[in-house]
Motif scaffolding. Structure first.
Motif, short mmCIF file in Angstrom:
data_model
loop_
_atom_site.label_atom_id
_atom_site.label_comp_id
_atom_site.label_asym_id
_atom_site.label_seq_id
_atom_site.Cartn_x
_atom_site.Cartn_y
_atom_site.Cartn_z
N ALA A 222 0.83 -1.21 0.00
CA ALA A 222 0.00 0.00 0.00
C ALA A 222 0.86 1.26 0.00
O ALA A 222 0.53 2.25 -0.67
N GLU A 223 1.96 1.23 0.72
CA GLU A 223 2.86 2.38 0.75
C GLU A 223 3.41 2.67 -0.64
O GLU A 223 3.55 3.84 -1.05
N ALA A 224 3.76 1.63 -1.38
CA ALA A 224 4.28 1.82 -2.74
C ALA A 224 3.19 2.36 -3.66
O ALA A 224 3.45 3.24 -4.50
N ILE A 225 1.97 1.86 -3.50
CA ILE A 225 0.86 2.36 -4.31
C ILE A 225 0.62 3.84 -4.02
O ILE A 225 0.44 4.65 -4.95
N LEU A 226 0.63 4.20 -2.74
CA LEU A 226 0.42 5.60 -2.36
C LEU A 226 1.49 6.49 -2.99
O LEU A 226 1.18 7.57 -3.51
N TRP A 227 2.74 6.06 -2.92
CA TRP A 227 3.83 6.87 -3.48
C TRP A 227 3.64 7.06 -4.98
O TRP A 227 3.80 8.18 -5.50
N LEU A 228 3.30 6.00 -5.70
CA LEU A 228 3.12 6.10 -7.15
C LEU A 228 1.96 7.02 -7.52
O LEU A 228 1.96 7.61 -8.60
N ALA A 229 0.98 7.14 -6.63
CA ALA A 229 -0.17 7.99 -6.90
C ALA A 229 0.04 9.43 -6.45
O ALA A 229 -0.75 10.31 -6.80
N SER A 230 1.12 9.68 -5.71
CA SER A 230 1.28 10.96 -5.03
C SER A 230 2.09 11.95 -5.85
O SER A 230 2.72 11.62 -6.87
N ASP A 231 2.12 13.18 -5.35
CA ASP A 231 2.91 14.23 -5.98
C ASP A 231 4.40 14.07 -5.72
O ASP A 231 5.20 14.89 -6.19
N ARG A 232 4.78 13.04 -4.99
CA ARG A 232 6.20 12.76 -4.79
C ARG A 232 6.79 11.90 -5.91
O ARG A 232 7.97 11.59 -5.90
N SER A 233 5.94 11.48 -6.84
CA SER A 233 6.42 10.63 -7.94
C SER A 233 5.99 11.21 -9.28
O SER A 233 5.66 10.47 -10.21
N THR A 234 6.01 12.54 -9.40
CA THR A 234 5.44 13.19 -10.57
C THR A 234 6.19 12.92 -11.86
O THR A 234 5.66 13.17 -12.95
N PHE A 235 7.43 12.42 -11.80
CA PHE A 235 8.18 12.10 -13.02
C PHE A 235 8.13 10.61 -13.34
O PHE A 235 8.81 10.15 -14.25
N ALA A 236 7.31 9.87 -12.59
CA ALA A 236 7.19 8.43 -12.82
C ALA A 236 5.91 8.14 -13.59
O ALA A 236 4.81 8.43 -13.13
N THR A 237 6.06 7.58 -14.78
CA THR A 237 4.91 7.05 -15.50
C THR A 237 5.41 5.93 -16.41
O THR A 237 6.54 5.98 -16.92
N GLY A 238 4.59 4.89 -16.55
CA GLY A 238 5.01 3.71 -17.29
C GLY A 238 5.98 2.84 -16.52
O GLY A 238 6.57 1.92 -17.07
N SER A 239 6.11 3.09 -15.22
CA SER A 239 7.07 2.35 -14.39
C SER A 239 6.43 1.09 -13.80
O SER A 239 5.24 1.06 -13.51
N VAL A 240 7.26 0.09 -13.60
CA VAL A 240 6.88 -1.10 -12.85
C VAL A 240 7.78 -1.15 -11.62
O VAL A 240 8.98 -1.42 -11.73
N LEU A 241 7.21 -0.84 -10.46
CA LEU A 241 7.97 -0.76 -9.22
C LEU A 241 7.89 -2.12 -8.50
O LEU A 241 6.83 -2.51 -8.02
N THR A 242 9.02 -2.82 -8.45
CA THR A 242 9.06 -4.15 -7.83
C THR A 242 9.26 -4.03 -6.33
O THR A 242 10.22 -3.41 -5.87
N VAL A 243 8.33 -4.63 -5.59
CA VAL A 243 8.40 -4.63 -4.12
C VAL A 243 8.19 -6.08 -3.70
O VAL A 243 7.10 -6.48 -3.29
N ASP A 244 9.24 -6.87 -3.80
CA ASP A 244 9.09 -8.32 -3.66
C ASP A 244 10.05 -8.94 -2.67
O ASP A 244 10.25 -10.16 -2.68
N GLY A 245 10.66 -8.12 -1.80
CA GLY A 245 11.61 -8.68 -0.84
C GLY A 245 12.82 -9.32 -1.48
O GLY A 245 13.50 -10.15 -0.85
N GLY A 246 13.10 -8.95 -2.73
CA GLY A 246 14.26 -9.51 -3.41
C GLY A 246 14.02 -10.81 -4.14
O GLY A 246 14.96 -11.40 -4.69
N THR A 247 12.77 -11.28 -4.19
CA THR A 247 12.49 -12.59 -4.79
C THR A 247 12.97 -12.67 -6.24
O THR A 247 13.50 -13.70 -6.66
N SER A 248 12.82 -11.60 -6.99
CA SER A 248 13.16 -11.63 -8.41
C SER A 248 14.65 -11.52 -8.69
O SER A 248 15.07 -11.57 -9.86
N ILE A 249 15.49 -11.36 -7.66
CA ILE A 249 16.93 -11.23 -7.89
C ILE A 249 17.69 -12.52 -7.59
O ILE A 249 18.92 -12.55 -7.68
N TRP A 250 16.97 -13.56 -7.16
CA TRP A 250 17.65 -14.83 -6.86
C TRP A 250 18.42 -15.28 -8.10
O TRP A 250 17.94 -15.20 -9.20
#
Length: 250
Positions: A222-250
């Motif tokens: 939820a925190e990541a969703i809020l950030w992507l929707a907020s005015d703190r991420s105004t230069f982010a669009t088309g991004s895929v923000l991975t929040v997976d505890g590192g699972t995808s880097i194994w």
């Protein structure tokens, strides 16, 4: 993050990541519309959120339901600032053994819903000068997992749909991003544990997917969703923000 006076629609908002997102947006001052096929659960979440927050029973794979949802939002609030396309589920199966009807049902909920909700939300956002759409994807869009062919495919489609919508609607001041969670401890997993012959073994296997050796919490996504929707991420669009505890880097 400046959501006072904003209207936020969260699909699948009655439980799990959707509920955590609804609660977080409300804590930041937003009015939240909880859209969920479980109308009773959605009503309870909206009641707990308080303020002008409201529940709308919605089958997000059904175009009539989605049109009705967005018409309600427009009539009630005359604005829509944030759409969180969160509704989704998973089924087991490979291409060889997955029933066709299960493939279709999952694609309708996981992918068609993002298309439909965005289609009918964007005109309201455009009229209000812009907005933000955040889609819930998955780390499995980048790293496949076995025996989940429909789920993996649907999350890959969401990542691509995010990029396509971001490109198409940037001129309307509508940012479109995607959060890609890892394994998150939601009610769906609680039911899986309850139905398992060895819940501790299942939980350990899920924990071991991540280098952090635990599942994520809905509130962390939820925190990541809020950030992507907020005015703190105004230069982010088309991004895929991975929040997976590192699972995808194994």
């Amino acid at each position: 993050m400046g959501f006072a006076g904003s209207v936020v629609v969260v699909t699948g908002g009655a439980s799990g990541i959707g509920r955590a997102a609804a609660e977080l947006f409300r804590s930041e001052g937003a009015t939240v519309v909880v859209a969920d096929k479980d109308g009773r659960a959605a009503d309870e979440v909206a009641r707990q959120l308080g303020g002008e927050s409201v529940a709308v029973r919605t089958d997000v794979s059904n175009s009539e339901d989605v049109r009705a949802l967005m018409s309600f939002v427009d009539a009630r609030f005359s604005r829509l600032d944030v759409l969180v396309n969160n509704a989704g589920f998973g089924v087991a199966g490979t291409v060889q053994d997955l029933p066709e009807e299960d493939w279709d049902r999952l694609m309708n909920v996981n992918v068609r819903s993002v298309f439909l909700c965005s289609k009918y939300a964007i005109p309201i956002m455009e009229r209000c000068g812009g907005g933000a759409i955040v889609n819930t994807g998955s780390y499995t869009a980048m790293v496949a997992i076995p025996n989940r062919v429909a789920y993996v495919t649907s999350k890959g489609a969401i990542a691509s749909l995010t990029r396509a919508m971001a490109l198409d609607h940037a001129a309307q001041n509508i940012r479109v991003n995607c959060v890609a969670p890892g394994t998150i401890e939601t009610p769906w997993f609680d039911r899986s544990f309850a139905e398992s012959d060895n819940p501790d073994e299942v939980r350990k296997a899920l924990n071991d997917r991540s280098p952090l050796k635990r599942m994520g919490r809905p509130e962390e996504i939820a925190e990541a969703i809020l950030w992507l929707a907020s005015d703190r991420s105004t230069f982010a669009t088309g991004s895929v923000l991975t929040v997976d505890g590192g699972t995808s880097i194994w």
